[in-house]
Design an enzyme around this catalytic site. Structure first.
Site: not given
Length: 438
Positions: A254, A336, A367-368
């Protein structure tokens, strides 16, 4: 003005006399001319440098350290070979990642197999290949693995993944060490103690240690220190009540990287100092000899090393509202920003520095409405055909890519000392349709 973004790029980044971006000794324009866009470029010097830095910083502070690369950040066969050359292990989370490592000739003894829902076929593949460690994540897996190991005539080394209930203060989608998580055996509920009891009684498993993972990316040291203290307190209780021998301990990974100029990440040395210091202190407190320490950097190995290159297509200006600059990639190769709200920097590769500037939003071709790579960033005046370079794209962009809108996935290039090597060719429409039964 725009040069202050260069530290987010790979360590070999340069700007040549023509004001062009240079990666690994090769101009971005030359790479695009040869391989097209969208294009993912990895810098070999940065990759190897990060591997060496993690090994060096932790080994300088602790006697027995294993650095295991978290494959989910990005993995393919040539990269697995590079990691093996650098002496790292592999943290894999699926049968597919096991298969890639096996095909690449990676040493199986240096592989740790994670995952919260490993299927019998995946576990059998791992056992047959001889992976070094399996990190057990649930009661069903504990029982299944014991049966499969017995059928294979093995006594498999395992670590139990515990959930320590520590909040790492990161995005809720990437927080994994709290009570309400699909990962690990919870300490707070008593499940971890019951799992340890069952694991120690399993005839075909050998419990050699504990594993935890708090989340990602973690910019603070305190969560690691808290997690180690909680984990080692549990280890002491399991030793005293069940006779557990602690040979290995992993606080997970992490480790953060710098995505934007205004959010620098801690140096590797800071993580090494905090983690090794906390583990030494806990071992002294609870009467343990120092166990083997296993850490799992993923993003911190590949993130800065990768750069995404795009070509500018349509430009749409809404007076008084926003100027959209559309590129030939987007959420299909970098999801992301859409799911995490992640922020990136960018440069115009053919004119890194410029007196003129404008505020634009870099959007993709999908297409968003949510297909936005960077919202409201200042760049030199952008025109059709310009190359946009987005740094810190080496982690998670590629493995989370999709064929949304039936768009082929980009190729991957390795650059070093003026040379470019193809690591993965560009996907084709025929590749995508090849799976259809028609």
């Amino acid at each position: 003005m725009f040069r202050d973004r260069l530290p987010v790029f790979p360590q070999t980044v340069q700007v040549d006399s023509r004001n062009h971006l240079v990666l690994g000794g090769v101009t971005a324009s030359a790479l695009v001319e040869r391989f097209g866009t969208p294009l993912y470029v990895f810098d070999e010097a940065t990759l190897r440098g990060q591997c060496s830095a993690f090994i060096g910083e932790f080994s300088a502070r602790y006697p027995d350290v294993a650095v295991s690369y978290a494959s989910k950040a990005f993995l393919n066969r040539p990269f697995a070979r590079l990691l093996a050359e650098e002496g790292l292990g592999l943290d894999v989370v699926s049968g597919g990642e096991v298969a890639v490592a096996k095909s690449a000739g990676f040493p199986p003894g240096r592989v740790y197999f994670h995952g919260n829902n490993k299927g019998p076929e995946e576990l059998k593949l791992a056992l047959d290949w001889g992976v070094g460690r399996i990190v057990v994540d649930g009661f069903d897996e504990l029982r299944l693995l014991n049966i499969l190991a017995g059928e294979s005539g093995l006594r498999q080394d395992v670590l139990l993944r515990i959930s320590p209930g520590v909040d790492p203060h990161t995005h809720h989608h990437t927080t994994t060490g709290i009570i309400d998580s699909k990962f690990g055996f919870s300490l707070a509920t008593g499940q971890a103690q019951e799992a340890m009891k069952q694991a120690l009684e399993a005839t075909n498993l050998s419990v050699i240690g504990l594993h935890m993972h708090l989340g990602s990316p973690i910019f603070e040291m305190e969560p690691f220190c808290q997690g180690i203290e909680v984990g080692m307190q549990f280890a002491a209780a399991m030793r005293d009540h069940h006779g557990m021998e602690l040979r290995e301990f992993s606080p997970g990974g992490g480790f953060a990287i710098q995505y934007t100029v205004d959010a620098p990440a801690p140096p590797i040395s800071a993580y090494a100092e905090a983690i090794t210091g906390a583990l030494r202190k806990a071992c002294e407190t609870y009467g343990f000899d120092l166990p083997k320490l296993m850490i799992e950097p993923g993003r911190a190995i590949v993130g800065r090393a990768g750069v995404a290159l795009y070509s500018v297509g349509a430009i749409k200006e809404i007076p008084g509202v926003r100027k959209y600059v559309a590129v030939d990639g987007g959420m299909g190769d970098n999801i992301r920003p859409a799911i995490y709200g992640s922020r990136y920097e960018a440069l115009v590769a053919g004119s890194v520095e410029s007196d003129g500037k404008e505020r634009v939003t870099i959007c993709g071709k999908y297409c968003e409405s949510g297909d936005i790579l960077i919202k409201d960033i200042e760049l030199p005046l952008v025109k059709h055909g310009d190359i946009i370079a987005i740094p810190a794209s080496g982690a998670y962009c590629i493995p989370m890519a999709s064929n949304y809108n039936v768009v082929p996935r980009p190729p991957i290039i390795l650059v070093n000392d003026g040379h470019a090597e193809l690591w993965r060719r560009r996907e084709t429409i025929d590749d995508i349709m090849g799976l259809d039964v028609f």
